[in-house]
Design an enzyme around this catalytic site. Structure first.
Site, PDB file in Angstrom:
ATOM      1  N   TYR A  32      -5.090 -27.359   7.094  1.00  0.00           N
ATOM      2  CA  TYR A  32      -3.890 -27.341   7.714  1.00  0.00           C
ATOM      3  C   TYR A  32      -2.863 -26.180   7.709  1.00  0.00           C
ATOM      4  CZ  TYR A  32       0.931 -29.322   8.526  1.00  0.00           C
ATOM      5  OH  TYR A  32       2.233 -29.726   8.864  1.00  0.00           O
ATOM      6  N   LEU A  33      -2.673 -25.942   6.481  1.00  0.00           N
ATOM      7  CA  LEU A  33      -1.877 -24.784   6.116  1.00  0.00           C
ATOM      8  C   LEU A  33      -2.316 -23.436   6.849  1.00  0.00           C
ATOM      9  CD1 LEU A  33      -0.884 -25.330   2.563  1.00  0.00           C
ATOM     10  CD2 LEU A  33       0.571 -25.930   4.587  1.00  0.00           C
TER      11      LEU A  33
END
Length: 224
Positions: A134-135
């Site tokens: 996600y990051l």
């Protein structure tokens, strides 16, 4: 002013829609399913069904025609796997930026995440691999948006989101350190950023703080 919000059914997006509509702006929110329309209508926004995981640039651009600003507030959400982090948090953001360029919408805000980093190839010790994806996806999307001279972009990276009532007081800076921020205050800061074109070209972190939101934006501009 007309603003189009990708991910218009999200918790921050609905708050933002209420604030903008409440002051008389025109607001449209892109949603995946017709069943989400009632929440947008209650917020004073115009619902537009458009799945950013399958839509073309031309289709999204049609929804952006005549807009003064675009806000990317979409996200795959908790519980989604790595695949949807790529298709929503990265690819949909890039698609929305492509469509904004195509439609001639210059002002472009992104709700990103603190710690977003396209170069995060290996999760740090103790980090969930899906969260690392996600990051990385968010970081790649931010990089793609920031590389576009045709967009007057601002990237906002909030801290850990909470559902408490907004305080109207925040810390907004290129680097803030990690802390909580209410979704109400994130939405209010987005309104302030939309109203201040001099925040273009900045990537800002946001957490709860002691500074009233208008002053926090002014402090960013003056370097205070």
């Amino acid at each position: 002013m007309r603003t189009v919000i990708a991910g218009g059914h999200g918790q921050i997006a609905l708050r933002l829609e209420r604030l903008l509509a409440g002051r008389g702006d025109e607001v449209a929110g892109l949603i995946r399913r017709p069943g989400q329309a009632s929440d947008l209508l209650s917020a004073g926004a115009e619902p537009a069904v458009c799945d950013l995981e399958t839509a073309s640039v031309d289709e999204v651009a049609r929804h952006l025609q005549g807009a003064d600003a675009a806000v990317f507030a979409a996200g795959a959400g908790p519980g989604s796997g790595s695949g949807r982090k790529e298709t929503v948090d990265r690819a949909a953001a890039v698609l929305f930026a492509d469509a904004a360029e195509h439609a001639g919408v210059r002002r472009f805000l992104v709700i990103s995440s603190m710690g977003a980093n396209a170069d995060l190839t290996e999760p740090p010790a103790g980090m969930d691999p899906v969260f690392a994806t996600y990051l990385r996806a968010k970081g790649a999307a931010d990089d793609a948006v920031r590389a576009r001279p045709a967009l007057d972009w601002t990237v906002l990276r909030p801290g850990r989101l909470t559902d408490g009532p907004g305080t109207g007081r925040v810390r907004l800076a290129p680097e803030t350190g990690r802390a909580d921020i209410t979704r109400d205050d994130v939405a209010a800061v987005l309104v302030a950023l939309l109203d201040e074109p001099r925040t273009t070209g900045r990537t800002l972190e946001l957490i709860g703080g002691d500074t009233p939101i208008p002053d926090a934006v002014t402090d960013v501009l003056t370097g205070a």
